[in-house]
Design an enzyme around this catalytic site. Structure first.
Site, PDB file in Angstrom:
ATOM      1  CB  ILE A 157      -1.018   0.230   1.168  1.00  0.00           C
ATOM      2  CG1 ILE A 157      -1.752  -1.366   1.236  1.00  0.00           C
ATOM      3  CG2 ILE A 157      -1.889   1.233   1.144  1.00  0.00           C
ATOM      4  CD1 ILE A 157      -2.369  -1.612  -0.195  1.00  0.00           C
ATOM      5  CD  GLU A 366      -3.339   3.217  -9.749  1.00  0.00           C
ATOM      6  OE1 GLU A 366      -4.261   3.586 -10.508  1.00  0.00           O
ATOM      7  OE2 GLU A 366      -2.644   3.898  -8.909  1.00  0.00           O
TER       8      GLU A 366
END
Ligand SMILES: Cc1cc2nc3c(=O)[nH]c(=O)nc-3n(C[C@H](O)[C@H](O)[C@H](O)COP(=O)(O)OP(=O)(O)OC[C@H]3O[C@@H](n4cnc5c(N)ncnc54)[C@H](O)[C@@H]3O)c2cc1C
Length: 382
Positions: A157, A366
């Protein structure tokens, strides 16, 4: 059909270009080598308003659009991708979910500091056991009175563990749908909440001056009102956020690809072999010409996706095409730029070595290239 930039977009692009060359370039190699987060550069980006670019002024934003963010990302990544991904993740993954789906209270509480760059937010979707298949989420959140109790973990993250990280939005299973599928929701977890544990930063191949952590939630309790948007809308929320984010990553990839052209031209003029600058050899010129062609066409692809998004038209397929193409050509250009630099291209002190190490993740983060192909094929009705 007009792909020329407006005066405002041009002015923004030029000021970020100057900033990248004058402020980022002189200090970033040291941060990259030492794996340190460039707080001072980020502070200055905040002062320039970059973190507020696509947001309304009422929340402290600059009143610009998503394309403005993309232009800024391209110019930053032309010099350095760690700084660019920090901005991309802070804006399109960090602040955007709150801006798009948050209540007025959540917006008033979090957006002013996120949009000024004073604070950063992370977006916790990926887990150690599941990434592309986000439906495999195992992190759970159970409502206990007026609190969510969260248990589980998240992997990779971005912006989740800096000194200025204010929160992470976390996707979690909050129940079962009538059809038996998992009900996913998104919850805001402020940094420092007991039971929210941030592991030490990963040892990464690239983006080494950016911040990436594994997160664990161990009976982590947050107020029920930290639910972001409606319960059960988590899936739809992150699909929207990722569709937009792909245009931003494409812009970042184009910046890296263009930076490879810049550095290759410079080096090919200076380096001599067999009595002449290597740039006089057609083999080198053709490599640079191909690199420029790739950067240019990938730029058009992300401009097109952004234009459709801003016009309120469907843009999912075009965003996936832009991300797939731009990340592919970024890897190509980084490989060729390194080749043009010969042995020096393998030395970390040369920017192209950083470009090479930073390029690969663009085909993964992504949404991998395989996932982009799945999105495109599905959109074509296959
Ligand atoms: C530096 C870094 C920063 C990141 N930042 C964030 C962040 O801020 N927030 C966040 O939530 N995540 C973040 N990620 C996670 C990233 O988005 C995931 O790594 C990515 O989506 C891929 O997921 P995975 O690693 O689990 O790979 P997997 O999903 O396990 O995929 C492994 C391979 O299998 C392929 N594959 C999977 N399914 C299929 C299929 N159906 N057909 C064909 N091929 C398939 C993939 O394309 C890939 O090649 C980050 C990752 C990195 C490395």
């Amino acid at each position: 059909m007009d792909f020329r930039l407006s005066e405002e977009h041009q002015a923004l692009r030029d000021s970020v270009r100057d900033f990248a060359r004058e402020v980022v370039a002189p200090v970033i190699a040291e941060h990259y080598e030492q794996h340190t987060f460039p707080y001072e550069v980020i502070r200055q980006m905040g002062k320039m308003g970059l973190f507020g670019l696509p947001f309304a002024e009422q929340y402290g934003g600059m009143g610009g659009d998503y394309f403005a963010l993309c232009l800024a990302l391209e110019e930053l990544a032309r010099v350095d991708s760690s700084v660019a991904i920090t901005l991309e993740a802070a804006v399109s993954l960090g602040a955007m979910p709150i801006y798009r789906f948050g209540t007025e209270e959540q917006k008033a509480r979090w957006l002013p500091k996120l949009l000024s760059g004073e604070a950063l937010a992370g977006f916790g979707l990926t887990e150690p056991g599941t990434g592309s298949d986000a439906g495999g989420t195992e992190t759970r959140a159970v409502l206990d009175g007026d609190e969510w109790v969260i248990n589980g973990s998240k992997a990779f993250i971005t912006n989740s563990g800096t000194d200025i990280t204010a929160l992470v939005t976390v996707t979690a299973v909050t129940g079962t749908r009538p059809d038996g599928a998992k009900e996913l929701s998104t919850i805001i977890v402020p940094s420092g909440t007991p039971g929210f544990i941030v592991a030490p930063g990963y040892s990464k191949v690239g983006w080494t001056a950016s911040d990436t952590h594994e997160l664990t939630f161990d009976d982590c309790r947050v107020p029920a009102e930290n639910l972001l948007g409606e319960r059960g809308r988590g899936f739809a929320q992150f699909l929207r956020i990722l569709d937009e984010g792909r245009i931003a990553i494409a812009a970042l990839a184009v910046g890296l690809a263009q930076g490879c052209v810049d550095e290759s031209i410079k080096y090919a003029r200076e380096r001599h072999a067999f009595g002449q600058p290597i740039g006089t050899y057609q083999a080198i010129q053709f490599k640079v010409a191909d690199m420029e062609m790739k950067a240019h066409t990938a730029r058009l692809a992300y401009y097109d996706a952004a234009a459709r998004m801003l016009a309120g038209e469907p843009f999912k397929r075009q965003a996936a095409i832009a991300k797939l193409h731009a990340s592919t050509i970024a890897v190509d250009n980084a490989r060729e730029a390194t080749q043009i630099h010969g042995g020096y291209g393998f030395m970390n002190e040369y920017p192209v070595a950083r470009f090479w190490r930073d390029s690969k993740i663009l085909e993964i983060g992504e949404g991998t290239s395989e996932v982009q192909r799945m999105i495109i094929a599905r959109d074509l009705g296959m």
